[in-house]
Design a protein around this motif. Structure first.
Motif, PDB file in Angstrom:
ATOM      1  N   PRO A   1       0.825  -1.173  -0.235  1.00  0.00           N
ATOM      2  CA  PRO A   1      -0.102   0.034  -0.087  1.00  0.00           C
ATOM      3  C   PRO A   1       0.860   1.209   0.010  1.00  0.00           C
TER       4      PRO A   1
ATOM      5  N   ALA B   1       1.133  -3.953   6.217  1.00  0.00           N
ATOM      6  CA  ALA B   1       0.073  -5.020   5.401  1.00  0.00           C
ATOM      7  C   ALA B   1       0.380  -6.361   5.483  1.00  0.00           C
TER       8      ALA B   1
ATOM      9  N   ARG C   1      -2.695  -9.030  -1.507  1.00  0.00           N
ATOM     10  CA  ARG C   1      -2.834  -8.238  -0.173  1.00  0.00           C
ATOM     11  C   ARG C   1      -3.902  -8.453   0.409  1.00  0.00           C
TER      12      ARG C   1
ATOM     13  N   THR D   1      -4.841  -4.522   4.957  1.00  0.00           N
ATOM     14  CA  THR D   1      -4.184  -3.309   4.888  1.00  0.00           C
ATOM     15  C   THR D   1      -4.607  -2.371   6.073  1.00  0.00           C
TER      16      THR D   1
END
Length: 311
Positions: free
Chosen positions: A169, A207, A220, A223
């Motif tokens: 991120p 993350a 991912r 986050t």
């Protein structure tokens, strides 16, 4: 030092090779396990001249040495530990080091040797000292093209490496990435300063990423935001079967059953977790440890307590 010999039922105390010092003098040390009966104790002083002591008989005798790197090695032998030293300027202290390289601490003699071929992960690669259960070695660092967080793995003892960029991120590489290989997936916890507000934390996890193809590609899963937990990580994530993964955060532990998309808070507090040759080792408080091989069942024990010698 506490030593558990092969086949023994109880830990025994043996004399450490470190000189007797006061805690207020700022002296620290590090213990590296290098296979059955073999270990290295490193003095905490800076630079390659810091002293070391190597044993190959379970701590009954020790041979003095130093942290200086000598020669190269084409691979990482069984029982070795993966570390770094400063390549440029040579033997510089950590704060003055412009480029680091991977080095192998040998189980044969406790000496450090530069790994002949390492992954392209920027000037400051961060290796994980022990191999994962599938035999893979992992290093985190910076993707040279994008400058973002990346990891690399080797499945042939460090002769060849595969590098993959994480779907981070953030635009910078952060601090490092903590990787743990489970039976069904690999988890990579990206560590670094958090953005978007929220209370400052000491061990920020930006993350959590998940791979189902051995680390070649990543998704991912989590986050970190300004308030929703977990926001920190102590050591490594703990993968379990299916989508189970646990995070030991600063104030509590958290568990996910869906690969890290959502978490619930645990009642048993927080733990620092690291990889050992016997499995993942967590430390809850002084003297209290537990080992797991599957991320679900834990074997608890007490070690290095005041009453250890009295059983």
């Amino acid at each position: 030092m506490a030593v558990l010999d092969a086949g023994a039922r109880e830990w025994v105390l043996r004399r450490s090779p470190l000189p007797r010092v006061l805690g207020t003098e700022g002296i620290s040390s590090n213990l590296l396990s290098l296979g059955p009966g073999r270990a290295l104790v490193e003095e905490g002083g800076p630079g390659p001249a810091a002293r070391t002591w190597f044993t190959q008989d379970g701590g009954r005798s020790w041979r003095p040495g130093e942290q200086r790197t000598v020669g190269t090695t084409p691979d990482i032998p069984e029982g070795a530990v993966l570390a770094t030293d400063c390549a440029d300027p040579a033997e510089a202290l950590p704060d003055a080091c412009e480029r680091e390289r991977l080095v192998v601490v040998s189980p044969r003699d406790g000496r450090r040797r530069a790994l002949a071929r390492g992954p392209l992960l920027g000037a400051h690669p961060r290796p994980q000292g022990q191999p994962e259960p599938d035999g893979s070695w992992w290093v985190s660092g910076t993707d040279p093209l994008s400058g973002r967080a990346a990891v690399a793995f080797s499945r042939d003892g460090g002769r060849r490496w595969t590098v993959s960029r994480l779907p981070s991120p953030a635009m910078d590489s952060g601090w490092y990435t903590a990787v743990a290989v489970g039976k069904d997936a690999v988890y990579a916890a990206e560590m670094g300063d958090l953005s978007g507000g929220g209370e400052p934390v000491k061990n920020p996890m930006r993350a959590l990423h998940r791979s189902v193809d051995g680390g070649r590609t990543w998704q991912r899963m989590w986050t970190t935001g300004p308030s929703e937990q977990p926001r920190t990580l102590l050591g490594l994530p703990v993968p379990g079967p299916g989508g189970r993964v646990e995070i030991g955060a600063e104030l509590s532990g958290y568990r996910s059953e869906d690969g890290g998309r959502t978490f619930v808070r645990l009642n048993d507090g927080t733990h620092h977790t690291r990889r050992t040759p016997l499995g993942l080792l967590r430390e809850a408080s002084r003297c209290q440890y537990a080992l797991t091989a599957d991320g679900v069942r834990w074997s608890e024990f007490r070690l290095a307590c005041d009453d250890l010698g009295r059983g």
